[in-house]
Scaffold this motif. Structure first.
Motif, short mmCIF file in Angstrom:
data_model
loop_
_atom_site.label_atom_id
_atom_site.label_comp_id
_atom_site.label_asym_id
_atom_site.label_seq_id
_atom_site.Cartn_x
_atom_site.Cartn_y
_atom_site.Cartn_z
N SER A 2 5.21 -24.59 -18.73
CA SER A 2 4.69 -26.07 -19.09
C SER A 2 5.81 -26.22 -20.35
N LYS A 53 10.99 -27.89 -13.70
CA LYS A 53 9.39 -26.87 -12.93
C LYS A 53 9.01 -27.30 -14.70
N ALA A 57 5.18 -29.77 -13.94
CA ALA A 57 4.40 -29.23 -14.31
C ALA A 57 2.92 -30.03 -14.80
N ASP A 58 3.69 -30.68 -16.08
CA ASP A 58 2.71 -31.30 -17.10
C ASP A 58 2.96 -33.18 -16.64
N ALA A 60 2.57 -34.63 -13.46
CA ALA A 60 1.36 -34.27 -12.65
C ALA A 60 -0.06 -34.98 -13.82
#
Length: 177
Positions: A2, A53, A57-58, A60
């Motif tokens: 994150s 990554k 991820a954040d 989304a």
């Protein structure tokens, strides 16, 4: 992974980057969708796996699948276009600017996101990749489509912070190995 994990990996000498990474995505004139799409395109252009990554991820939580794909596509297509058009712009021989690129760029016509958002994301990647010709073209397009100069500045601020974080993490990883 994150953004908080990225911030924890930044060394003390990069405290300004840590602070900026914490604020640049939320204190801007951009909508959350525009800001997070910008972050994705900038992460792709910055080429750091850990940063990419974490950002994806954040993001989304802020982008649907279609806009996530469009932001990735902006980073991808600019990876090609920025090299080509930077060459055309920098080459002394101006004949290259009269020649057709003959590169497929269908995603630009049908990006799967609003045209202004895709152009903002393309601007972010172009800023990271340093293509003046593309920066000018995308800045012109977003202004024509109703974006403000503050929107443009915020896109470039996000791109600058994400690229700087990627650069520091790459350097720290190199020193650790």
């Amino acid at each position: 992974m994150s953004i908080d994990a990225l911030k924890s990996r930044l060394p003390d000498y990069a405290k300004d980057l840590k602070l900026n990474l914490g604020s640049v995505l939320t204190t801007s004139s951009l909508s959350p969708l525009q800001a997070w799409g910008t972050a994705i395109a900038a992460a792709y252009a910055s080429r750091n796996a850990e940063v990419t990554k974490a950002i994806v991820a954040d993001a989304a939580a802020h982008l649907d699948a279609q806009n996530l794909t469009a932001a990735k596509a902006a980073g991808a297509i600019m990876g090609m276009n920025n090299i080509y058009y930077r060459f055309v712009h920098l080459a002394d021989n101006k004949e290259y600017s009269k020649m057709p690129a003959r590169l497929r760029m269908n995603i630009i016509a049908n990006p799967g996101a609003s045209k202004v958002d895709f152009e903002l994301w393309s601007l972010a990647a172009s800023a990271v990749n340093g293509c003046g010709m593309c920066i000018d073209a995308h800045e012109h397009e977003v202004i024509q489509k109703g974006a403000t100069k503050e929107n443009v500045q915020d896109v470039v601020r996000i791109a600058a912070v994400i690229h700087a974080v990627a650069t520091v993490l790459d350097a720290e990883d190199a020193l650790a190995s």
